[in-house]
Write an enzyme that holds these catalytic residues in place. Structure first.
Site, short mmCIF file in Angstrom:
data_model
loop_
_atom_site.label_atom_id
_atom_site.label_comp_id
_atom_site.label_asym_id
_atom_site.label_seq_id
_atom_site.Cartn_x
_atom_site.Cartn_y
_atom_site.Cartn_z
CB ALA A 305 -43.03 -11.31 12.63
CG ASP A 307 -41.96 -11.06 16.71
OD1 ASP A 307 -42.55 -10.71 15.68
OD2 ASP A 307 -42.13 -12.16 17.25
N GLY A 312 -41.16 -4.05 18.28
CA GLY A 312 -40.58 -3.55 19.52
C GLY A 312 -41.12 -4.30 20.72
CG ASN A 390 -49.55 -15.51 16.98
OD1 ASN A 390 -48.99 -14.61 16.35
ND2 ASN A 390 -49.08 -16.74 17.01
CE1 TYR A 391 -45.69 -19.30 20.12
CE2 TYR A 391 -45.97 -18.57 17.86
CZ TYR A 391 -45.76 -19.59 18.77
OH TYR A 391 -45.62 -20.88 18.34
CD GLU A 392 -49.48 -13.77 25.16
OE1 GLU A 392 -50.20 -12.76 25.08
OE2 GLU A 392 -49.74 -14.82 24.54
CE1 TYR A 393 -41.58 -15.71 20.86
CE2 TYR A 393 -42.99 -13.83 20.41
CZ TYR A 393 -42.39 -15.00 20.00
OH TYR A 393 -42.58 -15.45 18.71
CG HIS A 444 -43.66 -21.37 13.72
ND1 HIS A 444 -44.77 -22.17 13.89
CD2 HIS A 444 -43.39 -20.86 14.94
CE1 HIS A 444 -45.15 -22.16 15.15
NE2 HIS A 444 -44.32 -21.37 15.81
CG HIS A 611 -43.54 -24.54 17.62
ND1 HIS A 611 -44.38 -23.57 18.12
CD2 HIS A 611 -44.04 -25.72 18.07
CE1 HIS A 611 -45.34 -24.14 18.82
NE2 HIS A 611 -45.16 -25.44 18.79
#
Length: 667
Positions: A305, A307, A312, A390-393, A444, A611
């Site tokens: 992705a 992102d 956005g 799924n991820y928080e940034y 990844h 990661h």
């Protein structure tokens, strides 16, 4: 960088040309586009984007240097991306009646980013598909579709054997409505054509179930009982002042904006020094990120992705909550986005501003008489958090009292899990880590690109310089063998930027990059004032250069790029990376091989993390942190934090309960 003229936009809903677009402006821009579409005989529009079209750099700086005259402000415009279902870019003039579309351009062969509405639509389409329903029921005995989760992913979908506007959905099931679905991956990946509103393929499936919860009401481990309150107390409030979106704090001036793609953007960053505001950065934002996965087995070869360009960051931003995302005396900035109907959508508390203690800024003890001088550091924090599936940034801009600028990204959230691919050892998968029995988290990378348009001491960025620390060979000039110096490489501003203006980090020699202004010199050194970009040790993209991932993510193959400024050169993977075959953005611009001599350079810094998941990253991942610093180098005459006043921290106590008595200065 003069203060804004409040009268320049009286009654227009904004106070400065860079203020984010308002709800009213989104509504009238959408209405103008609908009117234009009707006149052209087009059907209903789907609004992908309605955002501010920022004034060009030259026009904006000219207006600022003229004192921000009311009658000379750059035109206020909206930029719209529409789907008809083809892609149309429209510009709407907002600042002069009548509000109208001034530009309407069809863009062939591209797909705009996947909006929140697209992602919800993709999940609904998958769940409504009869073949998907049959597979769920016959293979797993799942009839309750409310327990099924379909994670919408972009990716290398130009490789899929089907056309259209595509989203792939990684499938999961919950054991209850509040369950952690990433503990229960399903092994089939439907691909949705959003334009046709149907599933193109579904695939085969294998189930797995385990137990690893993160919801507080389902957590299978008891909460700790030995955590005592740690409160941040600011009885007199914070040190900042606000004028619209202009922040003034501890001699810093920072203007904020927020948009659907980059999220938080910083403009006109400067520092008050010696009675004048000295510019440092014209514009700075995160402009792209790529998250490629390492499993070479289908369908995971499509799992990558971009992102920023595919979803956005602003579209994915959280509404922050006091006491959880930020602590202390808080100020929040709201944002306004749009939905697919062209209606404004308010995002409350999109950006958090607070200040925090950061330990010692400087100290010296005169050991002969015991006299100590110490000053504590504090920093201003501007932050926002984006949830991308799924991820928080969590993105943090830091401003320090000594003129340093910091940037950090904290990666958290949940791992995107799957089953072990056929042919792999189920007990030891080759391309991932088992984070629970039967649950594989693939290797990844997270690769980020930040765009820095410098304005060092009111310059255009000036010359760039690569600096390494090098040992001097032992010899007549270094008889003891202890000498080392700094080696300056070719100045980037004098280079043709296809080759030499692309650089890699080198931690072994302490490499950094200086951004200088030859038109302003330091009174002691006689050399140009500068800021230096201090990178953190960071990997580069590991995908093969010939791979589809690398062709789209060329920006992540070098740590530093320098290009001449262009108002339309904003995104290093191109304006439309979704389903793109690659080659747009930085590779396209660098192929022109233009010179940087006498140019207005822009810095692109790529950094990130590789990661290799750990079991400790599941079911929710502790923060992984990446980032860099911009530090003054001969910019100030002396340490700009030397004038901080001594004073006690009244909240400090010793373990025995007595007052600390720290004076931050002489006893």
């Amino acid at each position: 960088m003069p203060p804004p003229a409040a009268a320049a936009a009286a009654g227009k809903g904004y106070g400065h040309p860079l203020d984010p677009i308002t709800a009213d402006e989104i509504s009238v821009a959408a209405a103008a586009c609908k009117e234009k579409a009707t006149a052209l005989g087009l059907g209903p529009l789907q609004f992908n984007t309605v955002t501010l079209k920022e004034p060009g750099k030259k026009a904006l700086i000219a207006w600022q240097k003229a004192g921000c005259p009311e009658d000379g402000a750059p035109p206020r415009e909206a930029f719209c991306i529409l789907q008809t279902p083809g892609t149309v870019e429209a510009v709407v003039l907002l600042s002069e009646p009548p509000i109208k579309v001034t530009s309407w351009t069809e863009v062939a062969g591209v797909q705009p980013l996947a909006t929140p509405d697209d992602c919800f639509d993709a999940e609904d389409i998958v769940k409504a598909d009869p073949e998907v329903q049959r597979m769920l029921k016959e293979t797993y005995g799942i009839a309750d579709l409310a327990l099924v989760a379909c994670d919408p992913w972009s990716g290398e979908l130009h490789l899929a054997p089907m056309g259209g506007r595509l989203i792939q959905t990684f499938m999961y099931v919950r054991s209850s409505p509040d369950d952690n679905h990433y503990a229960h991956p399903l092994d089939f990946v439907p691909i949705v054509d959003l334009n046709k509103g149907k599933v193109g393929n579904a695939g085969a499936c294998r189930p797995v179930l385990c137990c690893a919860e993160l919801r507080r009401n389902l957590c299978e481990v008891p909460f700790r009982t030995d955590v005592k309150p740690l409160n941040v107390v600011q009885p007199d409030g914070a040190c900042w002042t606000l004028e619209g979106n202009l922040v003034q704090w501890q001699r810093w001036n920072i203007r904020l904006s927020f948009n659907y793609r980059e999220g938080l953007v910083l403009h006109d960053v400067g520092y008050q020094d010696g009675g004048r505001l000295r510019p440092i950065i014209h514009r700075m934002s995160l402009v792209e990120m790529a998250v490629p996965y390492a499993d070479p087995n289908a369908p995971y070869t499509r799992k990558c992705a971009f992102d920023v360009g595919d979803y956005g960051l602003g579209n994915c931003a959280n509404s922050l909550e006091l006491g959880c995302d930020c602590l202390g005396n808080i100020h929040y900035f709201d944002a306004v986005l749009n939905n697919s109907k062209g209606e404004p959508v308010s995002l409350k508390k999109a950006v958090c501003m607070h200040e925090e203690d950061y330990g010692i800024l400087w100290k010296h003890l005169e050991y002969r008489n015991g006299h100590a001088e110490v000053r504590r550091s504090r920093r201003l924090v501007l932050s926002f958090v984006a949830t991308v599936v799924n991820y928080e940034y969590a993105f943090y801009h830091y401003f320090y009292q000594d003129g340093t600028i910091g940037y950090k990204i904290k990666l958290t959230g949940e791992l995107s899990t799957n089953l072990v691919s056929p042919g792999e050892d189920p007990a030891a998968p080759a391309w991932g880590t088992l984070v629970a029995p039967g649950v594989n988290a693939q290797f990844h990378q997270h690769m980020f690109s930040i765009r820095i348009d410098p304005a060092v001491d009111d310059g255009d960025g000036g010359a760039g310089l690569v600096v390494d620390a090098v040992a001097v060979p032992k010899g007549p000039d270094n008889p003891a063998g202890n000498a080392f110096t700094h080696q300056r490489h070719a100045r980037l501003s004098k280079l043709a930027w296809r080759a030499e203006a692309q650089r890699e980090c080198n931690a072994a020699v302490g490499r950094y990059w200086k951004i200088k202004n030859p038109g302003s010199t330091h009174p002691a050194t006689g050399k140009p004032v500068a800021y230096k970009l201090v990178p953190t040790h960071s990997p580069l993209l590991l995908a093969a250069p010939s791979s589809s991932i690398a062709k789209r993510g060329v920006f992540a193959t070098k740590h530093l790029w320098v290009t001449p400024h262009g108002d339309d050169e904003r995104y290093p993977a191109g304006d439309y990376p979704m389903q793109h075959a690659g080659g747009d953005g930085l590779p396209k611009w660098t192929a022109q091989n233009r010179s940087l001599a006498c140019a207005d350079p822009v810095i692109w810094h790529s950094f990130g993390a590789t990661h290799v998941p750990r079991p400790e990253d599941f079911p929710v991942m502790p923060c992984e942190v990446v980032g860099f610093h911009l530090k003054p180098f001969g910019f100030f005459d002396y340490n700009p934090g030397r004038d901080l006043p001594p004073g006690p921290n009244k909240a400090s106590t010793l373990a025995n309960g007595c007052a600390n008595g720290c004076t931050n200065g002489a006893a």
